[in-house]
Design a protein around this motif. Structure first.
Motif, PDB file in Angstrom:
ATOM      1  N   GLY A  15       0.837  -1.207   0.000  1.00 46.87           N
ATOM      2  CA  GLY A  15       0.000   0.000   0.000  1.00 46.87           C
ATOM      3  C   GLY A  15       0.866   1.249   0.000  1.00 46.87           C
ATOM      4  N   HIS A  16       1.899   1.255   0.844  1.00 41.28           N
ATOM      5  CA  HIS A  16       2.855   2.367   0.828  1.00 41.28           C
ATOM      6  C   HIS A  16       3.502   2.481  -0.557  1.00 41.28           C
ATOM      7  CE1 HIS A  16       3.349   1.168   5.308  1.00 41.28           C
ATOM      8  NE2 HIS A  16       2.524   2.202   5.255  1.00 41.28           N
ATOM      9  N   HIS A  17       3.855   1.312  -1.115  1.00 40.85           N
ATOM     10  CA  HIS A  17       4.591   1.325  -2.385  1.00 40.85           C
ATOM     11  C   HIS A  17       3.713   1.876  -3.514  1.00 40.85           C
ATOM     12  CE1 HIS A  17       8.214   0.377  -4.496  1.00 40.85           C
ATOM     13  NE2 HIS A  17       7.612  -0.409  -5.362  1.00 40.85           N
ATOM     14  N   ARG A  18       2.427   1.504  -3.505  1.00 41.98           N
ATOM     15  CA  ARG A  18       1.511   2.070  -4.515  1.00 41.98           C
ATOM     16  C   ARG A  18       1.439   3.584  -4.367  1.00 41.98           C
ATOM     17  NH1 ARG A  18      -2.771  -0.367  -7.110  1.00 41.98           N
ATOM     18  NH2 ARG A  18      -3.139   1.764  -7.814  1.00 41.98           N
ATOM     19  N   MET A  19       1.399   4.042  -3.119  1.00 40.82           N
ATOM     20  CA  MET A  19       1.330   5.489  -2.889  1.00 40.82           C
ATOM     21  C   MET A  19       2.619   6.156  -3.376  1.00 40.82           C
ATOM     22  SD  MET A  19      -0.122   7.320   0.482  1.00 40.82           S
ATOM     23  CE  MET A  19       0.068   9.079   0.794  1.00 40.82           C
ATOM     24  N   VAL A  20       3.750   5.552  -3.108  1.00 42.07           N
ATOM     25  CA  VAL A  20       5.025   6.127  -3.562  1.00 42.07           C
ATOM     26  C   VAL A  20       5.079   6.152  -5.096  1.00 42.07           C
ATOM     27  CG1 VAL A  20       7.525   5.713  -3.670  1.00 42.07           C
ATOM     28  CG2 VAL A  20       6.333   5.615  -1.476  1.00 42.07           C
ATOM     29  N   GLN A  21       4.553   5.112  -5.727  1.00 39.85           N
ATOM     30  CA  GLN A  21       4.535   5.106  -7.198  1.00 39.85           C
ATOM     31  C   GLN A  21       3.697   6.264  -7.744  1.00 39.85           C
ATOM     32  OE1 GLN A  21       3.229   1.021  -7.496  1.00 39.85           O
ATOM     33  NE2 GLN A  21       5.194   0.354  -8.324  1.00 39.85           N
ATOM     34  N   GLU A  22       2.550   6.535  -7.084  1.00 31.96           N
ATOM     35  CA  GLU A  22       1.709   7.671  -7.508  1.00 31.96           C
ATOM     36  C   GLU A  22       2.451   8.991  -7.295  1.00 31.96           C
ATOM     37  OE1 GLU A  22      -2.058   7.605  -8.012  1.00 31.96           O
ATOM     38  OE2 GLU A  22      -1.670   5.494  -8.496  1.00 31.96           O
ATOM     39  N   ILE A  23       3.075   9.118  -6.125  1.00 31.06           N
ATOM     40  CA  ILE A  23       3.792  10.357  -5.808  1.00 31.06           C
ATOM     41  C   ILE A  23       4.926  10.578  -6.811  1.00 31.06           C
ATOM     42  CG2 ILE A  23       5.235  11.522  -4.088  1.00 31.06           C
ATOM     43  CD1 ILE A  23       3.697   9.902  -1.915  1.00 31.06           C
ATOM     44  N   ALA A  24       5.589   9.488  -7.183  1.00 28.19           N
ATOM     45  CA  ALA A  24       6.745   9.591  -8.084  1.00 28.19           C
ATOM     46  C   ALA A  24       6.363  10.190  -9.430  1.00 28.19           C
ATOM     47  CB  ALA A  24       7.388   8.217  -8.271  1.00 28.19           C
ATOM     48  N   SER A  25       5.083  10.070  -9.795  1.00 22.78           N
ATOM     49  CA  SER A  25       4.644  10.648 -11.075  1.00 22.78           C
ATOM     50  C   SER A  25       4.394  12.148 -10.953  1.00 22.78           C
ATOM     51  CB  SER A  25       3.382   9.937 -11.568  1.00 22.78           C
ATOM     52  OG  SER A  25       2.298  10.241 -10.713  1.00 22.78           O
ATOM     53  N   GLU A  26       4.424  12.674  -9.722  1.00 21.93           N
ATOM     54  CA  GLU A  26       4.119  14.094  -9.503  1.00 21.93           C
ATOM     55  C   GLU A  26       5.323  14.923  -9.078  1.00 21.93           C
ATOM     56  OE1 GLU A  26       0.860  14.546  -6.760  1.00 21.93           O
ATOM     57  OE2 GLU A  26      -0.401  13.102  -7.812  1.00 21.93           O
TER      58      GLU A  26
END
Ligand SMILES: Nc1ncnc2c1ncn2[C@@H]1O[C@H](COP(=O)(O)OP(=O)(O)OP(=O)(O)O)[C@@H](O)[C@H]1O
Ligand SMILES: NC(=O)c1ccc[n+]([C@@H]2O[C@H](COP(=O)(O)O)[C@@H](O)[C@H]2O)c1
Length: 180
Positions: A15-26
Motif C-alpha cells: 500500500g505504501h509502495h503504490r502510494m510512492v509510485q503515484e507520488i513519483a509521477s508528480e
C-alpha cells in the motif's frame, strides 16, 4: 519539485509502495520520513529506524525518482511537530499523507498536503502484515520482495514472535506499553 511522505513503515508494504509510485509521477524528488524513529522492538513498532531505512531504500531503488530516507523521532508537542520535521528533512514543497493528524498539522503550518486513495486497505495495512508475521501466515505477498529480504536478513519474524504474546483468544496482545 520535492515531496515528503511520512509513515512508520512497520513494515513498508505494498500500500505504501503504490502510494510512492503515484507520488513519483508528480515530483522529481521524494523524502521518505521514517516516523516514530526512536521506537523499535515493540509489537506495533518492531523494526528500528535503520532497518526501515534499508526496507524503503531497497524497495524504491527501481523507481524513477530521487529519494532520501530521513528518520523523524516523535515529540510530545504536536504544535511544533511540523517545524521539527522541517528541521530534519531536505526542504519540500508538498506533503503526502492519509493520516488525519498529519494532514491537520501540515495544513495549519501552511504546507500543501495531498492525499491518495487507500489501496486494498483490507489487507494492505501494517497491522495486518504484523499479525500475519506473528501467526506464520502469508505476509510476503503484502510487501515488496526487497522488504521480505530485509525482514529475513534481520531475523524479523523471530523478533516479532518473541516480543508479541498471545493470550489464546486469537487476539494479538502487546507485552509492552506503546508510546507511538
Ligand atoms: N493501503 C494503503 N493505501 C494507501 N495509503 C496507505 C495504505 N496503508 C497506509 N497508508 C498510508 O501511509 C501512511 C503511513 O502509514 P503507516 O506506516 O502508519 O501504515 P499503516 O498500514 O497505516 O500501519 P499500521 O497498521 O501499522 O498503523 C499513512 O498516511 C497511511 O494512511
Ligand atoms: N507529535 C508528534 O511527534 C507527531 C505528530 C504527528 C505525527 N507523528 C508521527 O508521524 C508518523 C505518521 O505516520 P503514520 O501515518 O504512519 O501514523 C508517525 O510516526 C507519528 O508518530 C508524530
Amino acid at each position: 519539485m520535492r515531496g515528503f511522505y511520512i509513515g512508520r513503515f512497520q513494515p513498508y508494504h505494498n500500500g505504501h509502495h503504490r502510494m510512492v509510485q503515484e507520488i513519483a509521477s508528480e515530483v522529481d524528488e521524494l523524502v521518505l520520513g521514517i516516523g516514530s524513529a526512536g521506537d523499535s522492538h515493540t509489537p506495533r513498532n518492531p523494526f528500528t529506524a535503520g532497518e526501515r531505512i534499508m526496507m524503503v531504500t531497497k524497495a524504491v531503488s527501481d523507481l524513477d525518482v530521487t529519494t532520501y530516507a530521513v528518520p523523524i523521532e516523535d515529540l510530545d508537542r504536536n504544535s511544533v511537530w511540523v517545524s521539527h520535521v522541517q528541521s530534519m528533512s531536505p526542504a519540500f514543497d508538498v506533503a503526502y499523507s492519509n493520516n488525519p493528524l498529519v494532514i491537520q498539522l501540515f495544513t495549519e503550518a501552511g504546507v500543501e498536503v495531498r492525499q491518495s486513495p487507500m489501496f486494498n486497505r483490507e489487507v494492505l495495512e501494517g497491522t495486518e502484515v504484523r499479525a500475519r508475521m506473528v501467526e506464520d501466515r502469508d505476509w510476503e505477498s503484502l510487501v515488496p520482495d526487497e522488504v521480505a529480504e530485509v525482514v529475513y536478513e534481520i531475523g524479523g519474524i523471530e523478533r516479532i514472535q518473541n516480543i508479541t504474546a498471545s493470550d489464546g483468544s486469537g487476539d494479538v496482545a502487546e507485552n509492552h506499553p506503546d508510546t507511538a
